[in-house]
Design a protein around this motif. Sequence first.
Motif, PDB file in Angstrom:
ATOM      1  N   GLU A  18      63.752  50.807 -20.423  1.00 46.43           N
ATOM      2  CA  GLU A  18      62.819  50.804 -19.291  1.00 46.43           C
ATOM      3  C   GLU A  18      62.111  52.151 -19.158  1.00 46.43           C
ATOM      4  OE1 GLU A  18      61.748  48.267 -17.435  1.00 46.43           O
ATOM      5  OE2 GLU A  18      62.971  47.052 -18.797  1.00 46.43           O
ATOM      6  N   TYR A  19      62.860  53.245 -19.303  1.00 49.31           N
ATOM      7  CA  TYR A  19      62.272  54.577 -19.212  1.00 49.31           C
ATOM      8  C   TYR A  19      61.232  54.785 -20.315  1.00 49.31           C
ATOM      9  CZ  TYR A  19      61.731  59.576 -19.866  1.00 49.31           C
ATOM     10  OH  TYR A  19      61.195  60.824 -20.051  1.00 49.31           O
ATOM     11  N   ARG A  20      61.602  54.468 -21.548  1.00 48.50           N
ATOM     12  CA  ARG A  20      60.686  54.670 -22.676  1.00 48.50           C
ATOM     13  C   ARG A  20      59.467  53.759 -22.597  1.00 48.50           C
ATOM     14  NH1 ARG A  20      61.931  57.540 -27.053  1.00 48.50           N
ATOM     15  NH2 ARG A  20      63.969  58.497 -27.175  1.00 48.50           N
ATOM     16  N   ASN A  21      59.642  52.561 -22.074  1.00 42.06           N
ATOM     17  CA  ASN A  21      58.555  51.594 -22.023  1.00 42.06           C
ATOM     18  C   ASN A  21      57.593  51.849 -20.868  1.00 42.06           C
ATOM     19  OD1 ASN A  21      57.303  49.348 -23.235  1.00 42.06           O
ATOM     20  ND2 ASN A  21      58.179  47.986 -21.706  1.00 42.06           N
ATOM     21  N   THR A  22      58.033  52.616 -19.875  1.00 46.46           N
ATOM     22  CA  THR A  22      57.164  52.878 -18.720  1.00 46.46           C
ATOM     23  C   THR A  22      56.817  54.364 -18.643  1.00 46.46           C
ATOM     24  OG1 THR A  22      59.121  53.001 -17.290  1.00 46.46           O
ATOM     25  CG2 THR A  22      57.972  50.890 -17.389  1.00 46.46           C
ATOM     26  N   VAL A  23      57.738  55.164 -18.182  1.00 48.18           N
ATOM     27  CA  VAL A  23      57.490  56.591 -17.938  1.00 48.18           C
ATOM     28  C   VAL A  23      57.099  57.327 -19.218  1.00 48.18           C
ATOM     29  CG1 VAL A  23      58.531  58.755 -17.133  1.00 48.18           C
ATOM     30  CG2 VAL A  23      59.061  56.591 -15.966  1.00 48.18           C
ATOM     31  N   LYS A  24      57.916  57.213 -20.241  1.00 47.93           N
ATOM     32  CA  LYS A  24      57.663  57.945 -21.491  1.00 47.93           C
ATOM     33  C   LYS A  24      56.354  57.495 -22.142  1.00 47.93           C
ATOM     34  CE  LYS A  24      59.265  60.747 -24.718  1.00 47.93           C
ATOM     35  NZ  LYS A  24      59.417  62.163 -24.485  1.00 47.93           N
ATOM     36  N   ARG A  25      56.121  56.195 -22.159  1.00 50.45           N
ATOM     37  CA  ARG A  25      54.894  55.667 -22.756  1.00 50.45           C
ATOM     38  C   ARG A  25      53.664  56.213 -22.016  1.00 50.45           C
ATOM     39  NH1 ARG A  25      54.603  49.561 -24.709  1.00 50.45           N
ATOM     40  NH2 ARG A  25      55.513  50.513 -26.541  1.00 50.45           N
ATOM     41  N   HIS A  26      53.737  56.286 -20.688  1.00 51.02           N
ATOM     42  CA  HIS A  26      52.634  56.811 -19.887  1.00 51.02           C
ATOM     43  C   HIS A  26      52.409  58.301 -20.188  1.00 51.02           C
ATOM     44  CE1 HIS A  26      49.916  57.364 -16.523  1.00 51.02           C
ATOM     45  NE2 HIS A  26      50.661  58.382 -16.117  1.00 51.02           N
ATOM     46  N   GLU A  27      53.510  59.069 -20.285  1.00 51.34           N
ATOM     47  CA  GLU A  27      53.404  60.498 -20.595  1.00 51.34           C
ATOM     48  C   GLU A  27      52.736  60.722 -21.949  1.00 51.34           C
ATOM     49  OE1 GLU A  27      57.406  61.975 -20.472  1.00 51.34           O
ATOM     50  OE2 GLU A  27      57.494  61.944 -18.283  1.00 51.34           O
ATOM     51  N   ILE A  28      53.132  59.941 -22.926  1.00 51.78           N
ATOM     52  CA  ILE A  28      52.574  60.084 -24.276  1.00 51.78           C
ATOM     53  C   ILE A  28      51.090  59.708 -24.288  1.00 51.78           C
ATOM     54  CG2 ILE A  28      52.681  59.235 -26.649  1.00 51.78           C
ATOM     55  CD1 ILE A  28      55.738  58.854 -26.172  1.00 51.78           C
ATOM     56  N   ALA A  29      50.747  58.641 -23.599  1.00 47.27           N
ATOM     57  CA  ALA A  29      49.340  58.223 -23.540  1.00 47.27           C
ATOM     58  C   ALA A  29      48.486  59.322 -22.905  1.00 47.27           C
ATOM     59  CB  ALA A  29      49.208  56.921 -22.755  1.00 47.27           C
ATOM     60  N   LYS A  30      49.017  59.954 -21.870  1.00 46.99           N
ATOM     61  CA  LYS A  30      48.296  61.040 -21.203  1.00 46.99           C
ATOM     62  C   LYS A  30      48.106  62.219 -22.163  1.00 46.99           C
ATOM     63  CE  LYS A  30      48.395  63.892 -17.076  1.00 46.99           C
ATOM     64  NZ  LYS A  30      49.137  64.301 -15.885  1.00 46.99           N
ATOM     65  N   LYS A  31      49.165  62.571 -22.907  1.00 47.62           N
ATOM     66  CA  LYS A  31      49.076  63.659 -23.885  1.00 47.62           C
ATOM     67  C   LYS A  31      48.030  63.340 -24.953  1.00 47.62           C
ATOM     68  CE  LYS A  31      53.866  65.267 -23.742  1.00 47.62           C
ATOM     69  NZ  LYS A  31      55.106  65.381 -24.543  1.00 47.62           N
ATOM     70  N   LYS A  32      48.027  62.097 -25.431  1.00 51.24           N
ATOM     71  CA  LYS A  32      47.056  61.705 -26.461  1.00 51.24           C
ATOM     72  C   LYS A  32      45.626  61.808 -25.931  1.00 51.24           C
ATOM     73  CE  LYS A  32      47.537  58.116 -29.138  1.00 51.24           C
ATOM     74  NZ  LYS A  32      47.802  56.751 -29.607  1.00 51.24           N
ATOM     75  N   MET A  33      45.404  61.362 -24.701  1.00 50.61           N
ATOM     76  CA  MET A  33      44.055  61.430 -24.124  1.00 50.61           C
ATOM     77  C   MET A  33      43.606  62.873 -23.952  1.00 50.61           C
ATOM     78  SD  MET A  33      43.752  58.212 -21.431  1.00 50.61           S
ATOM     79  CE  MET A  33      43.907  59.291 -20.072  1.00 50.61           C
ATOM     80  N   GLU A  34      44.504  63.728 -23.449  1.00 52.53           N
ATOM     81  CA  GLU A  34      44.159  65.142 -23.260  1.00 52.53           C
ATOM     82  C   GLU A  34      43.879  65.809 -24.607  1.00 52.53           C
ATOM     83  OE1 GLU A  34      47.480  66.712 -21.087  1.00 52.53           O
ATOM     84  OE2 GLU A  34      46.804  65.825 -19.190  1.00 52.53           O
ATOM     85  N   ALA A  35      44.696  65.510 -25.610  1.00 53.98           N
ATOM     86  CA  ALA A  35      44.513  66.112 -26.932  1.00 53.98           C
ATOM     87  C   ALA A  35      43.241  65.601 -27.594  1.00 53.98           C
ATOM     88  CB  ALA A  35      45.723  65.815 -27.814  1.00 53.98           C
ATOM     89  N   ALA A  36      42.917  64.335 -27.386  1.00 52.24           N
ATOM     90  CA  ALA A  36      41.703  63.759 -27.974  1.00 52.24           C
ATOM     91  C   ALA A  36      40.458  64.428 -27.402  1.00 52.24           C
ATOM     92  CB  ALA A  36      41.657  62.259 -27.725  1.00 52.24           C
ATOM     93  N   ALA A  37      40.550  64.919 -26.178  1.00 56.93           N
ATOM     94  CA  ALA A  37      39.410  65.577 -25.535  1.00 56.93           C
ATOM     95  C   ALA A  37      39.067  66.917 -26.191  1.00 56.93           C
ATOM     96  CB  ALA A  37      39.687  65.774 -24.053  1.00 56.93           C
ATOM     97  N   PHE A  38      40.004  67.464 -26.987  1.00 55.71           N
ATOM     98  CA  PHE A  38      39.750  68.742 -27.647  1.00 55.71           C
ATOM     99  C   PHE A  38      38.779  68.610 -28.814  1.00 55.71           C
ATOM    100  CE2 PHE A  38      44.207  69.964 -26.132  1.00 55.71           C
ATOM    101  CZ  PHE A  38      43.717  70.594 -24.999  1.00 55.71           C
ATOM    102  N   GLY A  39      38.507  67.392 -29.230  1.00 54.05           N
ATOM    103  CA  GLY A  39      37.522  67.222 -30.295  1.00 54.05           C
ATOM    104  C   GLY A  39      38.086  66.625 -31.556  1.00 54.05           C
ATOM    105  N   ASP A  40      37.596  67.092 -32.688  1.00 50.96           N
ATOM    106  CA  ASP A  40      37.904  66.556 -34.020  1.00 50.96           C
ATOM    107  C   ASP A  40      39.400  66.257 -34.189  1.00 50.96           C
ATOM    108  OD1 ASP A  40      37.926  65.812 -36.635  1.00 50.96           O
ATOM    109  OD2 ASP A  40      37.418  67.798 -37.428  1.00 50.96           O
ATOM    110  N   ARG A  41      39.737  64.990 -34.289  1.00 51.82           N
ATOM    111  CA  ARG A  41      41.137  64.567 -34.371  1.00 51.82           C
ATOM    112  C   ARG A  41      41.763  64.873 -35.731  1.00 51.82           C
ATOM    113  NH1 ARG A  41      40.753  58.794 -31.192  1.00 51.82           N
ATOM    114  NH2 ARG A  41      40.008  59.707 -29.261  1.00 51.82           N
ATOM    115  N   SER A  42      40.963  65.016 -36.756  1.00 49.05           N
ATOM    116  CA  SER A  42      41.515  65.268 -38.084  1.00 49.05           C
ATOM    117  C   SER A  42      42.153  66.653 -38.183  1.00 49.05           C
ATOM    118  CB  SER A  42      40.442  65.109 -39.161  1.00 49.05           C
ATOM    119  OG  SER A  42      39.447  66.101 -39.010  1.00 49.05           O
ATOM    120  N   GLU A  43      41.734  67.589 -37.334  1.00 51.60           N
ATOM    121  CA  GLU A  43      42.290  68.939 -37.345  1.00 51.60           C
ATOM    122  C   GLU A  43      42.929  69.287 -36.009  1.00 51.60           C
ATOM    123  OE1 GLU A  43      39.383  71.759 -38.639  1.00 51.60           O
ATOM    124  OE2 GLU A  43      38.824  70.547 -40.376  1.00 51.60           O
ATOM    125  N   ASN A  44      43.299  68.282 -35.246  1.00 54.12           N
ATOM    126  CA  ASN A  44      43.815  68.477 -33.898  1.00 54.12           C
ATOM    127  C   ASN A  44      45.342  68.315 -33.906  1.00 54.12           C
ATOM    128  OD1 ASN A  44      44.513  68.191 -31.191  1.00 54.12           O
ATOM    129  ND2 ASN A  44      42.580  67.205 -30.670  1.00 54.12           N
TER     130      ASN A  44
END
Length: 158
Positions: A18-44
């Motif tokens: 339950e933790y991994r499917n809700t809280v952890k999954r949300h945290e990871i999605a947020k990290k991915k979105m923030e990191a994607a905002a930095f630009g070029d994903r191939s060198e990110n």
Amino acid sequence: MSRMLTKSDYDKLKEEYEYRNTVKRHEIAKKKMEAAAFGDRSENAEYKAAKEEYYHNNRRLGQISRLLKNAIIVEEDKIDDEVNIGSEMLLKIGADETFKAKLVTTLNISVEDEDIEYISVDSPFGKALYKKHVGDSIDVNLPDNRSIKDIKIISIKN
């Protein structure tokens, strides 16, 4: 493949799922979105790390799902002279070789305790010991076609 789990083990796995499917999954999605905002994903590096964390979390969710789906819930009976999950035993092999062992579920195996051998109830050795009594002798057939003969249960502590 089914695994014997105590009710406590089962509940812990459900909680982790339950933790991994809700809280952890949300945290990871947020990290991915923030990191994607930095630009070029191939060198990110941040994006790659978040993506790896996402895959790791999904793999663990799959493992937990399979464990829960195939679990056999067993009671931790505390019958004085019967080997059960959580029992600590003194075992004798042959004429004079003795060792301490503890029967546990797969989730509770420890490699850190050097004074006692942890045996999974799902292993051939664990299956042979499960529900046996003080004074019983067992033979264990191992997966590699070897066998261990005449293992005697000297004592059990629950």
